[in-house]
Design a protein around this motif. Sequence first.
Motif, mmCIF file in Angstrom:
data_model
loop_
_atom_site.group_PDB
_atom_site.id
_atom_site.type_symbol
_atom_site.label_atom_id
_atom_site.label_comp_id
_atom_site.label_asym_id
_atom_site.label_seq_id
_atom_site.Cartn_x
_atom_site.Cartn_y
_atom_site.Cartn_z
ATOM 1 N N LEU A 152 0.703 -1.781 0.269
ATOM 2 C CA LEU A 152 0.123 -0.135 0.159
ATOM 3 C C LEU A 152 1.089 1.407 0.035
ATOM 4 O O LEU A 152 1.699 1.397 0.851
ATOM 5 N N ASP A 153 0.423 2.188 -1.310
ATOM 6 C CA ASP A 153 1.741 3.356 -1.234
ATOM 7 C C ASP A 153 0.969 3.890 -0.272
ATOM 8 O O ASP A 153 0.173 4.886 -0.846
ATOM 9 N N VAL A 154 1.807 5.233 0.255
ATOM 10 C CA VAL A 154 1.634 6.377 1.381
ATOM 11 C C VAL A 154 3.007 6.599 0.980
ATOM 12 O O VAL A 154 3.142 7.818 1.964
ATOM 13 N N SER A 155 2.783 6.757 -0.038
ATOM 14 C CA SER A 155 4.164 8.047 -0.277
ATOM 15 C C SER A 155 3.637 9.632 -0.275
ATOM 16 O O SER A 155 2.660 10.259 0.036
ATOM 17 N N VAL A 156 4.647 10.376 0.448
ATOM 18 C CA VAL A 156 4.102 12.128 0.834
ATOM 19 C C VAL A 156 5.347 13.024 -0.705
ATOM 20 O O VAL A 156 5.743 12.560 -0.424
#
Length: 340
Positions: free
Chosen positions: A155-159
């Motif tokens: 799950l991509d939670v990059s900012v």
Amino acid sequence: MNAQLNPVTLALTNPLLDESTIRNSAMTVIVTEARAIEALQRRVNGSFLHACQLMFECQGRVVVIGIGKSGHIARKIAATLASTGTPAFFVHPAEASHGDLGMITQKDVVLSLSNSGETDELLTILPLIKRQNVPLIAMTGNEFSSLAKLADVHLDVSVSEEACPLGLAPTASTTAALVMGDALAIALLEARGFTSEDFARSHPAGTLGRRLLVRISDIMHSGTQVPVVDQHASLTSALVEMTRTGLGMTAVTNDTGELLGVFTDGDLRRAVDDDDIDLRDTPVVRLMTSNPKTITADKLAVEAAQVMEAHKIHALLVVNEENRVVGALNIHDLLRARVV
């Protein structure tokens, strides 16, 4: 209290504090983190659905792990999952290396949080978890990281940036992870058909729990504590019974024990004001209220509060299917149960 509070304007007296700078800094944080959350909408994709499926079909518990700031977020996600119908708990990865790994079984699903995806404490234990064929969901800010590559689902939670002006303190990244965790929990809640009553069972000490779990049978007076006189009783006998139990009323029943009416403090006050009534010899049936409001023992206590409020009364008799009195309660019982 529902009144809106007026904002208080205070002058900043410390020469190192500049009002404009502080306001701009706060607004920058809010806008940056809002952008990070908005970006998550595009990531409710196949990976998100796969993660939901693994967690929904989990026969054990969802084990959430993380360290540092990610660990704090992991604890909160685990707590949210557990309280919304998905059994879950948090495991500290460092403690896992010293025995707590035994808490994870083959029936579980692991949700691992790390912004970098390269956290040593996690990477040490994940091969052991994978060896047990435990499904692994990774939540990271780097899809090419070691953790992401080990995971069954990433799950991509990059900012794009942290709210910290130094770009160091986890701010937007932890917010994004927290929101993604909430999204998983609520999606699973709805998939399970989780209701407010289910939620209350997880929160029995909270206001909602009390309102949805406490029943009349839990708080009513019963047995000899229930004030009852028969239809042949005098007003004096009724007053003695009311005084004995202190509920501000007494039930009046017929010869077979069925409820005929109720005599209350209010009825007494009206009788005292009537010069034609002899308080000693007048039958209580002459002054009682026929067909009074009643409730059954299986109802929620909050329903009793609603009846009392709707009809401006302060006490209720509890009856069974045969209209026989089995209990009584008043507004003070509801207050003690913290239902109102």
